[in-house]
Design a protein around this motif. Structure first.
Motif, PDB file in Angstrom:
ATOM      1  N   SER A 100       0.829  -1.210   0.000  1.00 46.02           N
ATOM      2  CA  SER A 100       0.000   0.000   0.000  1.00 46.02           C
ATOM      3  C   SER A 100       0.864   1.260   0.000  1.00 46.02           C
ATOM      4  O   SER A 100       0.511   2.270  -0.638  1.00 46.02           O
ATOM      5  N   LEU A 101       2.004   1.221   0.698  1.00 49.46           N
ATOM      6  CA  LEU A 101       2.912   2.367   0.690  1.00 49.46           C
ATOM      7  C   LEU A 101       3.489   2.601  -0.708  1.00 49.46           C
ATOM      8  O   LEU A 101       3.622   3.750  -1.159  1.00 49.46           O
ATOM      9  N   LEU A 102       3.824   1.518  -1.389  1.00 49.83           N
ATOM     10  CA  LEU A 102       4.357   1.640  -2.750  1.00 49.83           C
ATOM     11  C   LEU A 102       3.272   2.064  -3.720  1.00 49.83           C
ATOM     12  O   LEU A 102       3.534   2.813  -4.670  1.00 49.83           O
ATOM     13  N   GLY A 103       2.049   1.598  -3.506  1.00 48.49           N
ATOM     14  CA  GLY A 103       0.944   2.031  -4.344  1.00 48.49           C
ATOM     15  C   GLY A 103       0.658   3.512  -4.179  1.00 48.49           C
ATOM     16  O   GLY A 103       0.308   4.202  -5.147  1.00 48.49           O
ATOM     17  N   ALA A 104       0.820   4.027  -2.960  1.00 49.74           N
ATOM     18  CA  ALA A 104       0.573   5.448  -2.702  1.00 49.74           C
ATOM     19  C   ALA A 104       1.543   6.330  -3.479  1.00 49.74           C
ATOM     20  O   ALA A 104       1.196   7.449  -3.868  1.00 49.74           O
ATOM     21  N   ILE A 105       2.762   5.842  -3.720  1.00 50.68           N
ATOM     22  CA  ILE A 105       3.729   6.616  -4.502  1.00 50.68           C
ATOM     23  C   ILE A 105       3.218   6.830  -5.924  1.00 50.68           C
ATOM     24  O   ILE A 105       3.496   7.855  -6.558  1.00 50.68           O
TER      25      ILE A 105
END
Length: 307
Positions: free
Chosen positions: A58-63
């Motif tokens: 989810s953190l990588l998707g937020a980027i």
């Protein structure tokens, strides 16, 4: 189905050969010694690690500006876990969660990029943890194992630091290379933005090592947890290759080599590998709940359209 049968058969053949060569009786005796409470704790900790994996994704998707709730990432991770029970290696589960996310948000290329980044960040965390353990921890392994582990970690660190340069060079390449670079440009241009995800990767790999240390304690083994912090990441690299079902046979062979160098008996190493296979199998099968309850995203056009 043929590929599944071949890889499942390959794993069973490797295990059968190990048991035949090293005598099945002490292995079965060791497995029977495992205390059920320790086994269940390992399964629960493994499932907690998958929650960390979803958080990392989810953190990588937020980027990439994916505006998806965490429960969506979590559901797709568990669907991928369930898929990996039947598809060798990690590719099948990764492909399916990319399809779910991409179709749901009509951004297939970005979804694939986020899953690829998630897998790469996971590998970075694995190599950094292994290198740190090899350099800083007092484990009884030969330098022929620890030095290459440190070298791979150093190369991984250098590659991570060079991501902006790699992005600039890739964007000047012709055709598909430049197009792929454009898709993952937010990751290449902003490596520091991925550091929280890398931190979660290290925590995840550490939790997997602790899981297997707990299984070893359940067997009555007294090996230090530092040995698992070093050996488990190395073994996981081999076990994740799409050779057998869930690394069956490959992991046990790696355990015999790595833990054997530290003095662990072959029967103990094989039993530990089989118990970990069983623990992850049970954990992955819980993904059937997400698979059944999560609505399959509609098959529509998947051109990238940022909301």
């Amino acid at each position: 189905m043929l590929g599944f049968a071949l890889r499942a058969g390959a794993g069973l053949v490797i295990v059968a050969l190990l048991l035949w060569h090293y005598d099945v009786r002490p292995v079965i005796h060791q497995i029977a010694r495992e205390r059920i409470g320790f086994f269940l704790i390992a399964v629960m900790l493994y499932l907690a690690g998958q929650v960390m994996s979803a958080w990392r994704w989810s953190l990588l998707g937020a980027i990439l500006d994916f505006r998806a709730p965490f429960i969506e990432y979590l559901s797709y991770v568990f669907i991928g876990m369930f898929t990996n029970v039947f598809v060798p290696g990690l590719v099948g589960g990764d492909a399916l969660r990319a399809i779910y996310l991409g179709r749901r948000h009509q951004r297939m290329a970005d979804a694939i990029a986020s899953v690829a980044a998630d897998r790469i960040v996971g590998l970075i965390g694995l190599t950094w943890l292994g290198a740190t353990a090899a350099a800083a921890l007092s484990v009884k392994l030969p330098r022929s194992v620890t030095l290459p582990t440190i070298a791979v970690g150093a190369i991984s660190l250098a590659g991570f630091a060079a991501l902006p340069l790699i992005g600039k060079l890739s964007s000047r390449m012709p055709g598909r290379i430049a197009g792929a670079a454009a898709t993952i440009a937010p990751y290449l241009d902003r490596p520091l933005a991925m550091m929280p995800a890398v931190g979660l990767s290290i925590a995840l790999q550490l939790s997997l090592a602790i899981c297997q240390w707990i299984l070893a304690r359940g067997l009555g083994l007294s090996a230090p947890v530092t040995l698992f912090v070093l050996c488990v990441p190395i073994a996981n690299v081999f076990a994740s290759l799409p050779v057998t079902l869930n690394g069956l046979g490959v992991r046990e062979t790696a355990y015999m080599m790595l833990f054997g160098m530290a003095g662990m008996a072959n029967a103990d190493a094989i039993a530990l590998g089989l118990l970990w296979f069983a623990a992850t199998l049970i954990g992955n099968l819980t993904g059937v709940v997400a698979f059944v309850l999560t609505e399959s995203p509609p098959l529509r056009a998947t051109a990238d359209e940022h909301p």
